[in-house]
Design an enzyme around this catalytic site. Structure first.
Site, PDB file in Angstrom:
ATOM      1  N   ARG A 130       0.706  -1.172  -0.054  1.00 41.29           N
ATOM      2  CA  ARG A 130       0.021   0.161  -0.079  1.00 41.29           C
ATOM      3  C   ARG A 130       0.916   1.247  -0.011  1.00 41.29           C
ATOM      4  O   ARG A 130       0.556   2.167  -0.729  1.00 41.29           O
ATOM      5  CB  ARG A 130      -0.990   0.063   1.448  1.00 41.29           C
ATOM      6  CG  ARG A 130      -1.904   1.148   1.358  1.00 41.29           C
ATOM      7  CD  ARG A 130      -2.904   0.950   2.359  1.00 41.29           C
ATOM      8  NE  ARG A 130      -2.684   1.346   3.552  1.00 41.29           N
ATOM      9  CZ  ARG A 130      -3.505   1.344   4.646  1.00 41.29           C
ATOM     10  NH1 ARG A 130      -4.371   0.712   4.922  1.00 41.29           N
ATOM     11  NH2 ARG A 130      -2.728   1.721   5.773  1.00 41.29           N
ATOM     12  N   ARG A 136       1.361   7.021   1.406  1.00 42.11           N
ATOM     13  CA  ARG A 136       1.046   7.588   2.602  1.00 42.11           C
ATOM     14  C   ARG A 136       2.295   7.775   3.334  1.00 42.11           C
ATOM     15  O   ARG A 136       3.069   7.004   3.559  1.00 42.11           O
ATOM     16  CB  ARG A 136       0.089   6.465   3.560  1.00 42.11           C
ATOM     17  CG  ARG A 136      -1.348   7.200   3.540  1.00 42.11           C
ATOM     18  CD  ARG A 136      -2.174   6.006   4.108  1.00 42.11           C
ATOM     19  NE  ARG A 136      -1.865   5.887   5.529  1.00 42.11           N
ATOM     20  CZ  ARG A 136      -2.746   5.055   6.558  1.00 42.11           C
ATOM     21  NH1 ARG A 136      -4.036   4.732   5.957  1.00 42.11           N
ATOM     22  NH2 ARG A 136      -2.412   4.982   7.683  1.00 42.11           N
ATOM     23  N   ARG A 147       3.831   0.896  14.158  1.00 43.64           N
ATOM     24  CA  ARG A 147       2.177   0.869  14.442  1.00 43.64           C
ATOM     25  C   ARG A 147       1.922  -0.449  14.970  1.00 43.64           C
ATOM     26  O   ARG A 147       1.025  -0.422  15.477  1.00 43.64           O
ATOM     27  CB  ARG A 147       1.704   1.284  12.920  1.00 43.64           C
ATOM     28  CG  ARG A 147       1.928   2.639  12.735  1.00 43.64           C
ATOM     29  CD  ARG A 147       1.528   3.165  11.212  1.00 43.64           C
ATOM     30  NE  ARG A 147       0.171   2.825  10.921  1.00 43.64           N
ATOM     31  CZ  ARG A 147      -0.236   2.557   9.886  1.00 43.64           C
ATOM     32  NH1 ARG A 147       0.361   2.341   8.667  1.00 43.64           N
ATOM     33  NH2 ARG A 147      -1.841   2.291   9.616  1.00 43.64           N
TER      34      ARG A 147
HETATM   35  P1  AMP Z   1      -5.417   5.198  10.712  1.00 46.40           P
HETATM   36  O1  AMP Z   1      -5.584   5.673   9.354  1.00 46.40           O
HETATM   37  O2  AMP Z   1      -6.610   4.654  11.457  1.00 46.40           O
HETATM   38  O3  AMP Z   1      -4.274   4.082  10.668  1.00 46.40           O
HETATM   39  O4  AMP Z   1      -4.603   6.285  11.633  1.00 46.40           O
HETATM   40  C1  AMP Z   1      -3.579   7.046  11.226  1.00 46.40           C
HETATM   41  C2  AMP Z   1      -2.709   7.531  12.275  1.00 46.40           C
HETATM   42  O5  AMP Z   1      -3.521   8.599  13.091  1.00 46.40           O
HETATM   43  C3  AMP Z   1      -2.368   6.532  13.600  1.00 46.40           C
HETATM   44  O6  AMP Z   1      -0.974   6.063  13.381  1.00 46.40           O
HETATM   45  C4  AMP Z   1      -2.224   7.750  14.595  1.00 46.40           C
HETATM   46  O7  AMP Z   1      -1.083   8.382  14.477  1.00 46.40           O
HETATM   47  C5  AMP Z   1      -3.420   8.386  14.440  1.00 46.40           C
HETATM   48  N1  AMP Z   1      -4.696   7.891  14.880  1.00 46.40           N
HETATM   49  C6  AMP Z   1      -5.621   7.755  14.367  1.00 46.40           C
HETATM   50  N2  AMP Z   1      -6.770   7.467  15.121  1.00 46.40           N
HETATM   51  C7  AMP Z   1      -6.396   7.139  16.414  1.00 46.40           C
HETATM   52  C8  AMP Z   1      -6.656   6.954  17.888  1.00 46.40           C
HETATM   53  N3  AMP Z   1      -7.893   6.566  17.923  1.00 46.40           N
HETATM   54  N4  AMP Z   1      -5.906   7.150  18.678  1.00 46.40           N
HETATM   55  C9  AMP Z   1      -4.561   8.007  18.628  1.00 46.40           C
HETATM   56  N5  AMP Z   1      -4.069   7.927  17.430  1.00 46.40           N
HETATM   57  C10 AMP Z   1      -4.915   7.984  16.328  1.00 46.40           C
END
Ligand code: AMP
Length: 190
Positions: A130, A136, A147
């Site tokens: 991806r 990204r 992550r």
């Molecule tokens: P995602 O697209 O859901 O993988 O989110 C991308 C990034 O946004 C994550 O790696 C975190 O840095 C931040 N993020 C998104 N949702 C959360 C959450 N619920 N708590 C903390 N960080 C978040």
């Protein structure tokens, strides 16, 4: 009865976003992705975006109070009255407890937590692919490893949290997208 107050849980790259999209189409309820909201805030250069972009770039979680505020505001909007698909929130026990309070204030409850499961090496492969396709900023190998570790340490305990509350459905996240979508859809019934 179809559950319409849903949470999709699972490690990075397991396909939560893809499965959320299928559910939106089938159930006509909105997806709430804190990751997407935060990326939009970064792109727009808002104060929240400025405060959170470093964490996101490193693959770390942004502070609970920031993301809880974002989720609270979104869950208070009128289009989520008939249901919602949470994708990427909550990610810590403190966030899950805050979600319980937010929903309690709205007079509703989370009806189902669908936890997607998959082999971790397979997920790292998917994420690297991806990264190549979408570019990204948080999809390089080091960030992907971070992550994954953050997921294990901070988010995986939510599986037990929702099991204890009797709303957990574990779904095998490996296979064809349609096949997984059918399993997820099944987990929203009953
Ligand atoms: P995602 O697209 O859901 O993988 O989110 C991308 C990034 O946004 C994550 O790696 C975190 O840095 C931040 N993020 C998104 N949702 C959360 C959450 N619920 N708590 C903390 N960080 C978040």
């Amino acid at each position: 009865m179809t559950a319409t107050r849903l949470l999709l849980l699972g490690p990075p790259g397991v396909g939560k976003g893809t499965q959320a999209q299928r559910l939106i189409d089938e159930l006509s309820i909105p997806q709430i992705s804190t990751g997407e909201m935060l990326r939009a805030a970064v792109a727009a250069g808002t104060p929240i975006g400025e405060d959170t972009k470093g964490y996101m770039k490193r693959g770390e979680l942004v502070p609970d109070e920031v993301v809880i505020g974002v989720a609270r505001e979104r869950l208070g909007q009128s289009d989520v009255a008939g249901g919602f698909i949470l994708d990427g929130f909550p990610r810590t026990v403190a966030q899950a407890e805050a979600l319980d309070r937010i929903l309690g204030d709205l007079g509703v409850k989370l009806e189902r937590c669908v936890a997607l499961t998959a082999d971790e090496d397979e997920l790292v492969r998917r994420l690297l692919l991806r990264a190549e396709q979408q570019g990204r900023a948080d999809d390089n190998e080091e960030t992907i490893r971070t992550r994954m570790r953050v997921y294990h340490e901070q988010t995986a305990p939510l599986v037990a949290y929702y099991r204890e509350r009797g709303v957990l459905a574990e779904v095998d996240g490996v296979g064809e997208i349609d096949e997984i979508a059918a399993r997820v859809r099944g987990a929203t019934e009953g």
